[in-house]
Design an enzyme around this catalytic site. Structure first.
Site, PDB file in Angstrom:
ATOM      1  N   THR A 272      30.403  29.059  14.220  1.00 45.63           N
ATOM      2  CA  THR A 272      30.767  29.614  12.678  1.00 45.63           C
ATOM      3  C   THR A 272      31.947  30.364  12.930  1.00 45.63           C
ATOM      4  O   THR A 272      32.819  30.218  12.206  1.00 45.63           O
ATOM      5  CB  THR A 272      29.538  30.336  12.197  1.00 45.63           C
ATOM      6  OG1 THR A 272      28.448  29.283  12.250  1.00 45.63           O
ATOM      7  CG2 THR A 272      29.997  30.395  10.682  1.00 45.63           C
TER       8      THR A 272
ATOM      9  N   LYS B  55      25.311  48.385  16.894  1.00 45.31           N
ATOM     10  CA  LYS B  55      26.449  48.538  15.870  1.00 45.31           C
ATOM     11  C   LYS B  55      26.563  50.037  15.866  1.00 45.31           C
ATOM     12  O   LYS B  55      27.862  50.632  16.071  1.00 45.31           O
ATOM     13  CB  LYS B  55      26.452  47.823  14.488  1.00 45.31           C
ATOM     14  CG  LYS B  55      26.368  46.485  14.623  1.00 45.31           C
ATOM     15  CD  LYS B  55      26.165  45.705  13.390  1.00 45.31           C
ATOM     16  CE  LYS B  55      26.306  44.140  13.661  1.00 45.31           C
ATOM     17  NZ  LYS B  55      25.530  43.737  12.142  1.00 45.31           N
TER      18      LYS B  55
ATOM     19  N   GLU C 101      36.916  44.493  16.592  1.00 50.85           N
ATOM     20  CA  GLU C 101      36.666  44.806  15.056  1.00 50.85           C
ATOM     21  C   GLU C 101      35.522  44.067  14.336  1.00 50.85           C
ATOM     22  O   GLU C 101      34.849  44.550  13.760  1.00 50.85           O
ATOM     23  CB  GLU C 101      38.043  44.486  14.486  1.00 50.85           C
ATOM     24  CG  GLU C 101      37.969  44.938  12.906  1.00 50.85           C
ATOM     25  CD  GLU C 101      38.073  46.547  13.034  1.00 50.85           C
ATOM     26  OE1 GLU C 101      38.734  47.237  13.442  1.00 50.85           O
ATOM     27  OE2 GLU C 101      36.779  46.882  12.338  1.00 50.85           O
TER      28      GLU C 101
HETATM   29  N1  HSE Z   1      22.922  39.237  11.955  1.00 45.93           N
HETATM   30  C1  HSE Z   1      23.799  40.163  11.430  1.00 45.93           C
HETATM   31  C2  HSE Z   1      23.384  40.824  10.142  1.00 45.93           C
HETATM   32  C3  HSE Z   1      25.183  39.564  11.089  1.00 45.93           C
HETATM   33  O1  HSE Z   1      22.324  40.489   9.262  1.00 45.93           O
HETATM   34  O2  HSE Z   1      24.034  41.828   9.419  1.00 45.93           O
HETATM   35  C4  HSE Z   1      26.042  39.728  12.456  1.00 45.93           C
HETATM   36  O3  HSE Z   1      26.138  40.863  12.898  1.00 45.93           O
END
Ligand code: HSE
Length: 430
Positions: free
Chosen positions: A12, A202, A126
């Site tokens: 994707t 993250k 990023e």
């Molecule tokens: N799986 C992640 C989310 C998207 O649901 O935010 C990609 O980082």
């Protein structure tokens, strides 16, 4: 002269990346300098759009990271291996890296950035946090002179979608998860999202940049949203809160250590993050002297994530065009720290709590709760008897800021009280 790039992966985000590069009209003029030289895929049999010139697709990913003509390797495979090994090999060959892979950066950042600094190449990521939301470069550059105090994010779109639907429909977790899977908003195996691991990767990345030090990913306290139910969402609503999965990184005031955690949280309805709904993401940064800034936008999806990937590629090309000192990296853009930050254990963190108790409806039960909390230095903000669940009284307590360890000890004492049946929910409050 065109700059040759190699893509590892053409799913994707990979196809979204090619779509931007192959349609440069009206976009940054540096896009015209990019040549997609090779694309690594698992199988050549699958039809692909946009179509690429013959000979570009290959199943041999190692040839891409070893190709002397390729200057930038764009890693869009996801997962830890072979992504980590291919990135390290590309760096060893002097190639710049663009990646959307939060797991590999959060868990193997130390070896990747050490190798990149030694080789004099950039690793840009990023797209790894917040999809299309610019947050990595703003934290490094535009906000870099601030003393950052907190970074709080809604950085997982899947869980934010599920919690939003649960709030709007009054439905329970399993029901909304199944619906989200049918609509393609949640993965068939939703573990990384619903158990908070994706958000933990993250926030590890954001914390490292905001607080200028490496983060040991396995020291991040991480709770997901499986235990959230319609009852608590409804009680939270009555008390003036919405429930969100927050990823929090906060500097401790008294020393150089940090708290970094992911958990479902009661957020006051007038807080800027309370109205971030559906698959959207937002990151609230608080620093001195700036105050608060909130970055909001699409946290995932083909176009949004590809926008971040291609911007990183263009940034590197800009650098390659203008720099005449090969191997010398811009200190605002490279990884400029190599020590690990100390993380505070969760038991030592101060926060507010919401707890729901099922109690036998006997005189003095609220007093018993209050005494046990008092015994462990836990100060209460409110105690509300919400109603009855079968024959049991349902009591909800919200605390002031308390030390988590003290709160847990109080709960142990409360569990042993004859008047307490069970404690179905314990949640933190922002
Ligand atoms: N799986 C992640 C989310 C998207 O649901 O935010 C990609 O980082």
């Amino acid at each position: 002269m065109a700059f040759k790039i190699g893509l590892l992966g053409y799913g994707t985000v990979g196809t979204g990346t090619a779509e931007i590069i192959l349609a440069p009209e009206g976009r940054n003029s540096l896009l015209q300098e990019i040549e997609i030289a090779k694309v690594g895929v698992r199988s050549l049999a699958q039809p692909r759009s946009p179509q690429l010139p013959t000979g570009i697709l290959t199943t041999d990913l190692v040839t891409i990271v070893n190709d002397p003509e390729i200057e930038i390797v764009v890693e869009l495979l996801g997962g830890l291996e072979p992504a980590r090994s291919l990135i390290l090999q590309a760096i060893a060959n002097g190639k710049h890296i663009v990646t959307a892979n939060k797991a590999v950066i959060a868990r193997h950042g130390e070896e990747i950035f050490t190798a990149a600094n030694q080789a004099g190449v950039y690793v840009f990521f990023e797209a790894a946090v917040g999809g299309g939301i610019p947050v990595i470069k703003p934290l490094k550059q535009s906000l870099g002179v601030n003393r950052i105090e907190t970074v709080i994010g809604i950085i997982n779109g899947t869980t934010n979608y599920i919690l939003t639907q649960m709030t709007e429909e009054g439905a329970d977790f399993e029901e909304v998860l199944a619906e989200a899977q049918q609509l393609g908003y949640a993965e068939a195996d939703p573990t990384a999202d619903v158990d908070g691991y994706d958000a933990a990767d993250k926030i590890a990345i954001l914390a490292a940049i905001a607080f200028n030090g490496r983060i040991k990913r396995d020291q991040i306290s991480c709770e997901g949203i499986r235990q959230i139910n319609a009852t608590d969402i409804s009680y939270a609503d009555d008390l003036g809160f919405v429930i969100k999965l927050l990823a929090i990184a906060k500097a401790n005031v008294d020393n150089d250590s940090l708290q970094v955690r992911v958990h479902p949280t009661l957020v006051p309805k007038d807080h800027p993050l309370a109205n971030v709904n559906g698959v959207y993401n937002a990151i609230l940064v608080e620093g001195d002297p700036l105050g608060q800034v909130m970055l909001f936008g699409p946290g995932a999806g083909k176009g949004a994530t590809a926008s971040a990937v291609v911007s990183d590629i263009v940034n590197i090309i800009g650098f390659l065009q203008t720099s005449n000192t090969k191997g010398k990296l811009d200190p605002m853009l490279k990884c400029s720290h190599d020590h690990f930050k100390q993380l505070t254990p969760i038991a030592e963190i101060n926060t507010r709590f919401y707890a729901r108790f099922l109690c036998r409806d006997v005189p003095g039960v609220i007093g018993h709760l209050g005494t046990s909390f008092g015994n462990h230095d836990v100060s209460l903000e409110s105690v509300v008897q919400i109603g009855f669940c079968d024959d049991l009284a349902e009591i909800v307590v919200v605390t002031h800021d308390v030390q988590e360890g003290n709160f847990r000890q109080a709960l142990e004492e409360i569990k042993s009280l004859a008047s307490i049946d069970s404690i179905p929910s314990i949640l933190r409050v922002l």
